[in-house]
Design a protein around this motif. Sequence first.
Motif, PDB file in Angstrom:
ATOM      1  N   TRP A  38      36.167  55.032  41.326  1.00  0.00           N
ATOM      2  CA  TRP A  38      35.703  53.796  41.277  1.00  0.00           C
ATOM      3  C   TRP A  38      35.437  53.597  42.219  1.00  0.00           C
ATOM      4  O   TRP A  38      34.734  52.432  42.591  1.00  0.00           O
TER       5      TRP A  38
ATOM      6  N   PHE B 170      38.833  57.547  31.939  1.00  0.00           N
ATOM      7  CA  PHE B 170      39.693  56.586  31.591  1.00  0.00           C
ATOM      8  C   PHE B 170      39.576  55.788  30.189  1.00  0.00           C
ATOM      9  O   PHE B 170      41.090  55.880  29.568  1.00  0.00           O
TER      10      PHE B 170
ATOM     11  N   LEU C 162      41.036  55.918  39.370  1.00  0.00           N
ATOM     12  CA  LEU C 162      40.729  54.198  40.152  1.00  0.00           C
ATOM     13  C   LEU C 162      40.294  54.684  41.456  1.00  0.00           C
ATOM     14  O   LEU C 162      39.302  53.955  42.048  1.00  0.00           O
TER      15      LEU C 162
ATOM     16  N   MET D 218      44.392  59.278  36.551  1.00  0.00           N
ATOM     17  CA  MET D 218      43.581  58.229  36.766  1.00  0.00           C
ATOM     18  C   MET D 218      44.225  57.857  38.256  1.00  0.00           C
ATOM     19  O   MET D 218      43.335  57.486  38.521  1.00  0.00           O
TER      20      MET D 218
END
Length: 324
Positions: free
Chosen positions: A313, A142, A310, A306
Amino acid sequence: MERILQGFERAAGASPAIRFIDVMLRGAGQVMFMDNPLTGLFFVAAIVWGAFAVDAPLVALAGLLALAVATGTALVGGFDRASWRVGLYGYNALLTGLALGTFLAPGAMHFVFVVIAGAFSVVVSEAVGRFLKVHAVPGLTFGFVLTAWLFLLASHGFAGLPAGGLPTAVLPGGATVVASDPLAPGAFLAGVALSISQVFLKDSIIAALLFLAGLAVASLPAALLALAGAVIAVAVAHLAGAESDLVTGGLLGFSPVLTAVALGTVFGKPTPRGLAYAAFGTVVTVIAQAALNAGLAPFGLPALTMPFVLVTWLFLLARPAPAA
Protein backbone atom coordinates in the motif's frame (compact mmCIF):
# COMPACT_ATOMS: atom_id res chain seq x y z
CA MET A 1 -2.09 -24.71 -23.27
CA GLU A 2 -4.04 -21.91 -24.89
CA ARG A 3 -6.30 -24.50 -26.54
CA ILE A 4 -6.93 -26.13 -23.18
CA LEU A 5 -7.97 -22.80 -21.67
CA GLN A 6 -10.17 -21.99 -24.64
CA GLY A 7 -11.86 -25.38 -24.43
CA PHE A 8 -12.44 -24.99 -20.71
CA GLU A 9 -13.90 -21.51 -21.28
CA ARG A 10 -16.33 -22.88 -23.85
CA ALA A 11 -17.38 -25.60 -21.42
CA ALA A 12 -17.82 -23.03 -18.65
CA GLY A 13 -19.95 -20.89 -20.94
CA ALA A 14 -22.28 -23.83 -21.53
CA SER A 15 -22.53 -25.05 -17.93
CA PRO A 16 -23.20 -23.00 -14.75
CA ALA A 17 -21.58 -25.76 -12.67
CA ILE A 18 -18.35 -25.64 -14.69
CA ARG A 19 -18.44 -21.83 -14.59
CA PHE A 20 -18.62 -22.01 -10.79
CA ILE A 21 -15.57 -24.29 -10.74
CA ASP A 22 -13.82 -21.95 -13.17
CA VAL A 23 -14.43 -18.98 -10.87
CA MET A 24 -13.22 -20.96 -7.86
CA LEU A 25 -10.00 -21.84 -9.67
CA ARG A 26 -9.51 -18.23 -10.69
CA GLY A 27 -10.07 -17.25 -7.06
CA ALA A 28 -7.28 -19.60 -6.02
CA GLY A 29 -5.00 -18.10 -8.68
CA GLN A 30 -5.80 -14.57 -7.50
CA VAL A 31 -3.94 -15.21 -4.25
CA MET A 32 -0.89 -14.40 -6.36
CA PHE A 33 -2.73 -12.08 -8.78
CA MET A 34 -3.29 -14.61 -11.57
CA ASP A 35 -6.67 -14.64 -13.36
CA ASN A 36 -6.08 -18.09 -14.80
CA PRO A 37 -7.96 -21.31 -13.96
CA LEU A 38 -4.95 -23.45 -14.85
CA THR A 39 -2.88 -21.51 -12.34
CA GLY A 40 -5.63 -22.07 -9.81
CA LEU A 41 -5.58 -25.80 -10.52
CA PHE A 42 -1.84 -25.93 -9.82
CA PHE A 43 -2.39 -23.94 -6.62
CA VAL A 44 -5.18 -26.23 -5.43
CA ALA A 45 -3.01 -29.27 -6.16
CA ALA A 46 -0.20 -27.69 -4.13
CA ILE A 47 -2.54 -26.94 -1.24
CA VAL A 48 -3.87 -30.49 -1.18
CA TRP A 49 -0.37 -31.96 -1.46
CA GLY A 50 0.94 -29.72 1.30
CA ALA A 51 -1.94 -30.62 3.61
CA PHE A 52 -1.66 -34.37 3.07
CA ALA A 53 2.13 -34.22 3.39
CA VAL A 54 1.76 -33.16 7.04
CA ASP A 55 -1.27 -35.41 7.64
CA ALA A 56 -3.64 -32.44 7.86
CA PRO A 57 -6.18 -32.93 5.04
CA LEU A 58 -8.80 -30.95 6.97
CA VAL A 59 -6.72 -27.80 6.45
CA ALA A 60 -7.08 -28.13 2.67
CA LEU A 61 -10.78 -28.93 3.11
CA ALA A 62 -11.26 -25.79 5.21
CA GLY A 63 -9.59 -23.63 2.57
CA LEU A 64 -11.58 -25.06 -0.33
CA LEU A 65 -14.83 -24.90 1.66
CA ALA A 66 -14.29 -21.22 2.42
CA LEU A 67 -13.46 -20.61 -1.26
CA ALA A 68 -16.68 -22.30 -2.39
CA VAL A 69 -18.78 -20.45 0.20
CA ALA A 70 -17.34 -17.08 -0.79
CA THR A 71 -17.81 -17.77 -4.49
CA GLY A 72 -21.43 -18.72 -3.89
CA THR A 73 -22.05 -15.82 -1.51
CA ALA A 74 -20.77 -13.25 -3.99
CA LEU A 75 -22.89 -14.76 -6.77
CA VAL A 76 -26.15 -15.07 -4.81
CA GLY A 77 -25.55 -11.81 -2.96
CA GLY A 78 -25.47 -9.79 -6.15
CA PHE A 79 -21.94 -8.48 -5.79
CA ASP A 80 -20.11 -7.10 -8.81
CA ARG A 81 -20.36 -9.78 -11.49
CA ALA A 82 -17.18 -8.77 -13.33
CA SER A 83 -15.15 -9.06 -10.12
CA TRP A 84 -16.84 -12.37 -9.32
CA ARG A 85 -16.07 -13.70 -12.78
CA VAL A 86 -12.31 -13.28 -12.33
CA GLY A 87 -12.25 -14.73 -8.82
CA LEU A 88 -11.70 -11.56 -6.82
CA TYR A 89 -14.15 -12.62 -4.10
CA GLY A 90 -12.49 -15.99 -3.58
CA TYR A 91 -8.82 -15.55 -2.78
CA ASN A 92 -9.25 -13.92 0.62
CA ALA A 93 -11.70 -16.64 1.61
CA LEU A 94 -9.31 -19.40 0.54
CA LEU A 95 -6.52 -17.97 2.67
CA THR A 96 -8.92 -17.42 5.57
CA GLY A 97 -10.06 -21.03 5.46
CA LEU A 98 -6.46 -22.24 5.37
CA ALA A 99 -5.58 -20.03 8.34
CA LEU A 100 -8.53 -21.22 10.43
CA GLY A 101 -7.73 -24.80 9.48
CA THR A 102 -4.11 -24.29 10.50
CA PHE A 103 -4.55 -22.44 13.79
CA LEU A 104 -7.84 -23.83 15.16
CA ALA A 105 -8.51 -27.35 16.34
CA PRO A 106 -10.73 -29.37 13.98
CA GLY A 107 -14.33 -30.02 14.90
CA ALA A 108 -17.93 -29.20 14.02
CA MET A 109 -17.77 -25.63 15.34
CA HIS A 110 -14.52 -25.10 13.47
CA PHE A 111 -16.22 -25.76 10.15
CA VAL A 112 -19.16 -23.55 11.12
CA PHE A 113 -16.62 -20.78 11.65
CA VAL A 114 -15.02 -21.53 8.28
CA VAL A 115 -18.38 -21.17 6.52
CA ILE A 116 -19.23 -17.91 8.30
CA ALA A 117 -15.74 -16.53 7.74
CA GLY A 118 -15.81 -17.45 4.05
CA ALA A 119 -19.04 -15.55 3.55
CA PHE A 120 -17.91 -12.63 5.70
CA SER A 121 -14.65 -12.28 3.77
CA VAL A 122 -16.73 -11.28 0.74
CA VAL A 123 -18.26 -8.40 2.69
CA VAL A 124 -14.88 -7.36 4.03
CA SER A 125 -13.21 -7.52 0.61
CA GLU A 126 -15.97 -5.45 -1.00
CA ALA A 127 -15.98 -2.87 1.79
CA VAL A 128 -12.19 -2.51 1.75
CA GLY A 129 -12.17 -2.26 -2.04
CA ARG A 130 -14.75 0.52 -2.05
CA PHE A 131 -12.93 2.41 0.70
CA LEU A 132 -9.57 2.26 -1.11
CA LYS A 133 -10.95 2.95 -4.58
CA VAL A 134 -10.60 6.70 -4.06
CA HIS A 135 -6.86 6.18 -3.55
CA ALA A 136 -6.55 3.89 -6.58
CA VAL A 137 -4.94 1.09 -4.56
CA PRO A 138 -6.22 -2.50 -4.32
CA GLY A 139 -7.39 -4.24 -1.18
CA LEU A 140 -4.81 -6.99 -1.67
CA THR A 141 -5.10 -9.65 1.07
CA PHE A 142 -6.31 -7.27 3.77
CA GLY A 143 -9.71 -8.93 3.60
CA PHE A 144 -8.03 -12.18 4.57
CA VAL A 145 -5.97 -10.63 7.35
CA LEU A 146 -8.86 -8.77 8.96
CA THR A 147 -11.27 -11.70 8.74
CA ALA A 148 -8.75 -14.23 10.03
CA TRP A 149 -7.63 -12.02 12.91
CA LEU A 150 -11.24 -11.45 13.96
CA PHE A 151 -12.13 -15.14 13.95
CA LEU A 152 -8.86 -16.28 15.52
CA LEU A 153 -9.26 -13.82 18.38
CA ALA A 154 -12.89 -14.90 18.80
CA SER A 155 -11.71 -18.46 19.42
CA HIS A 156 -10.48 -17.36 22.84
CA GLY A 157 -14.07 -16.64 23.82
CA PHE A 158 -15.61 -19.95 22.74
CA ALA A 159 -14.89 -23.16 24.61
CA GLY A 160 -16.02 -25.21 21.61
CA LEU A 161 -13.34 -23.70 19.39
CA PRO A 162 -9.89 -24.30 20.91
CA ALA A 163 -7.06 -22.41 19.26
CA GLY A 164 -4.47 -25.12 19.62
CA GLY A 165 -2.29 -23.92 16.75
CA LEU A 166 -2.01 -20.23 17.60
CA PRO A 167 1.31 -18.85 18.83
CA THR A 168 1.67 -18.54 22.59
CA ALA A 169 1.09 -14.97 23.75
CA VAL A 170 4.46 -13.68 24.96
CA LEU A 171 6.26 -10.39 25.31
CA PRO A 172 8.72 -9.98 22.43
CA GLY A 173 12.33 -10.78 23.27
CA GLY A 174 15.63 -10.90 21.48
CA ALA A 175 16.08 -13.21 18.52
CA THR A 176 18.38 -16.19 18.65
CA VAL A 177 21.50 -14.83 16.96
CA VAL A 178 22.75 -16.61 13.87
CA ALA A 179 26.06 -16.28 12.09
CA SER A 180 26.26 -13.72 9.30
CA ASP A 181 27.93 -16.26 7.02
CA PRO A 182 25.83 -17.55 4.11
CA LEU A 183 23.45 -20.36 4.93
CA ALA A 184 24.41 -23.85 3.85
CA PRO A 185 23.20 -24.32 0.25
CA GLY A 186 20.54 -26.86 1.20
CA ALA A 187 19.15 -24.70 4.00
CA PHE A 188 19.20 -21.61 1.77
CA LEU A 189 17.29 -23.36 -1.01
CA ALA A 190 14.81 -24.78 1.49
CA GLY A 191 14.21 -21.30 2.89
CA VAL A 192 13.63 -19.92 -0.61
CA ALA A 193 11.20 -22.69 -1.54
CA LEU A 194 9.27 -22.54 1.73
CA SER A 195 9.00 -18.76 1.48
CA ILE A 196 6.87 -19.42 -1.61
CA SER A 197 4.80 -22.26 -0.16
CA GLN A 198 4.14 -20.37 3.08
CA VAL A 199 2.11 -17.82 1.09
CA PHE A 200 -0.56 -20.52 1.36
CA LEU A 201 0.52 -21.56 4.90
CA LYS A 202 2.19 -24.68 3.53
CA ASP A 203 5.51 -26.15 4.64
CA SER A 204 6.39 -28.18 1.55
CA ILE A 205 9.07 -27.88 -1.10
CA ILE A 206 6.99 -29.89 -3.57
CA ALA A 207 4.06 -27.54 -2.97
CA ALA A 208 6.41 -24.61 -3.61
CA LEU A 209 7.38 -26.08 -6.98
CA LEU A 210 3.70 -26.52 -7.88
CA PHE A 211 3.01 -22.91 -6.89
CA LEU A 212 5.90 -21.72 -9.09
CA ALA A 213 4.66 -23.84 -11.98
CA GLY A 214 1.19 -22.38 -11.57
CA LEU A 215 2.61 -18.88 -11.69
CA ALA A 216 4.75 -19.66 -14.71
CA VAL A 217 1.85 -20.93 -16.84
CA ALA A 218 0.17 -17.55 -16.43
CA SER A 219 3.15 -15.22 -16.15
CA LEU A 220 6.81 -16.17 -16.33
CA PRO A 221 7.86 -12.72 -15.00
CA ALA A 222 5.64 -13.24 -11.96
CA ALA A 223 7.22 -16.64 -11.29
CA LEU A 224 10.72 -15.19 -11.60
CA LEU A 225 9.84 -12.29 -9.31
CA ALA A 226 8.37 -14.67 -6.72
CA LEU A 227 11.63 -16.60 -6.79
CA ALA A 228 13.69 -13.41 -6.60
CA GLY A 229 11.57 -12.12 -3.72
CA ALA A 230 12.17 -15.34 -1.80
CA VAL A 231 15.93 -15.16 -2.39
CA ILE A 232 16.05 -11.53 -1.22
CA ALA A 233 13.95 -12.31 1.85
CA VAL A 234 16.06 -15.28 2.96
CA ALA A 235 19.32 -13.39 2.40
CA VAL A 236 18.21 -10.22 4.19
CA ALA A 237 16.63 -12.06 7.12
CA HIS A 238 19.69 -14.24 7.62
CA LEU A 239 22.22 -11.42 7.34
CA ALA A 240 20.17 -9.36 9.80
CA GLY A 241 20.43 -12.16 12.36
CA ALA A 242 16.89 -13.53 12.30
CA GLU A 243 16.18 -16.81 14.04
CA SER A 244 17.37 -19.66 11.85
CA ASP A 245 14.16 -21.67 12.01
CA LEU A 246 12.11 -18.70 10.84
CA VAL A 247 14.45 -18.10 7.90
CA THR A 248 14.74 -21.68 6.69
CA GLY A 249 11.05 -22.33 7.33
CA GLY A 250 10.03 -19.49 5.00
CA LEU A 251 8.23 -17.66 7.80
CA LEU A 252 9.95 -14.35 7.06
CA GLY A 253 9.73 -14.73 3.29
CA PHE A 254 6.11 -15.27 2.25
CA SER A 255 5.05 -11.62 2.52
CA PRO A 256 8.16 -10.40 0.64
CA VAL A 257 7.35 -12.89 -2.15
CA LEU A 258 3.95 -11.27 -2.61
CA THR A 259 5.44 -7.77 -2.47
CA ALA A 260 7.99 -8.62 -5.15
CA VAL A 261 5.30 -9.92 -7.51
CA ALA A 262 2.91 -7.05 -6.80
CA LEU A 263 5.37 -4.19 -7.20
CA GLY A 264 7.53 -5.81 -9.86
CA THR A 265 4.94 -6.82 -12.43
CA VAL A 266 1.28 -6.70 -11.35
CA PHE A 267 1.10 -3.03 -10.34
CA GLY A 268 4.38 -1.94 -11.87
CA LYS A 269 6.54 -2.56 -14.90
CA PRO A 270 9.67 -4.75 -14.85
CA THR A 271 11.90 -1.89 -16.00
CA PRO A 272 15.24 -1.37 -14.24
CA ARG A 273 13.75 1.38 -12.05
CA GLY A 274 10.58 -0.61 -11.47
CA LEU A 275 12.52 -3.70 -10.43
CA ALA A 276 14.74 -1.67 -8.11
CA TYR A 277 11.61 -0.20 -6.51
CA ALA A 278 10.17 -3.69 -6.10
CA ALA A 279 13.41 -5.01 -4.61
CA PHE A 280 13.51 -2.17 -2.09
CA GLY A 281 9.89 -2.88 -1.17
CA THR A 282 10.77 -6.55 -0.74
CA VAL A 283 13.60 -5.70 1.67
CA VAL A 284 11.31 -3.42 3.68
CA THR A 285 8.70 -6.17 3.84
CA VAL A 286 11.20 -8.47 5.57
CA ILE A 287 11.66 -5.77 8.22
CA ALA A 288 7.90 -5.25 8.46
CA GLN A 289 7.39 -9.00 8.91
CA ALA A 290 9.79 -9.08 11.85
CA ALA A 291 8.24 -5.93 13.31
CA LEU A 292 4.67 -7.21 13.14
CA ASN A 293 5.70 -10.62 14.44
CA ALA A 294 7.07 -8.86 17.52
CA GLY A 295 4.19 -6.40 17.79
CA LEU A 296 1.54 -9.13 17.68
CA ALA A 297 3.38 -11.57 19.97
CA PRO A 298 1.61 -10.32 23.14
CA PHE A 299 -1.73 -11.08 21.49
CA GLY A 300 -0.74 -14.54 20.30
CA LEU A 301 -1.67 -13.63 16.73
CA PRO A 302 0.23 -14.45 13.54
CA ALA A 303 1.08 -11.50 11.31
CA LEU A 304 -0.21 -13.40 8.27
CA THR A 305 0.26 -11.29 5.11
CA MET A 306 -0.21 -7.92 6.79
CA PRO A 307 3.46 -6.93 6.20
CA PHE A 308 2.90 -7.39 2.45
CA VAL A 309 -0.33 -5.41 2.56
CA LEU A 310 1.14 -2.52 4.56
CA VAL A 311 4.33 -2.15 2.55
CA THR A 312 2.65 -2.59 -0.84
CA TRP A 313 0.00 0.00 0.00
CA LEU A 314 2.69 2.51 1.00
CA PHE A 315 4.83 1.84 -2.05
CA LEU A 316 1.86 2.09 -4.41
CA LEU A 317 0.68 5.34 -2.85
CA ALA A 318 4.20 6.78 -3.05
CA ARG A 319 5.24 5.45 -6.45
CA PRO A 320 6.79 8.07 -8.73
CA ALA A 321 4.71 9.41 -11.59
CA PRO A 322 5.65 8.06 -15.05
CA ALA A 323 8.22 10.14 -16.88
CA ALA A 324 6.71 12.56 -19.41
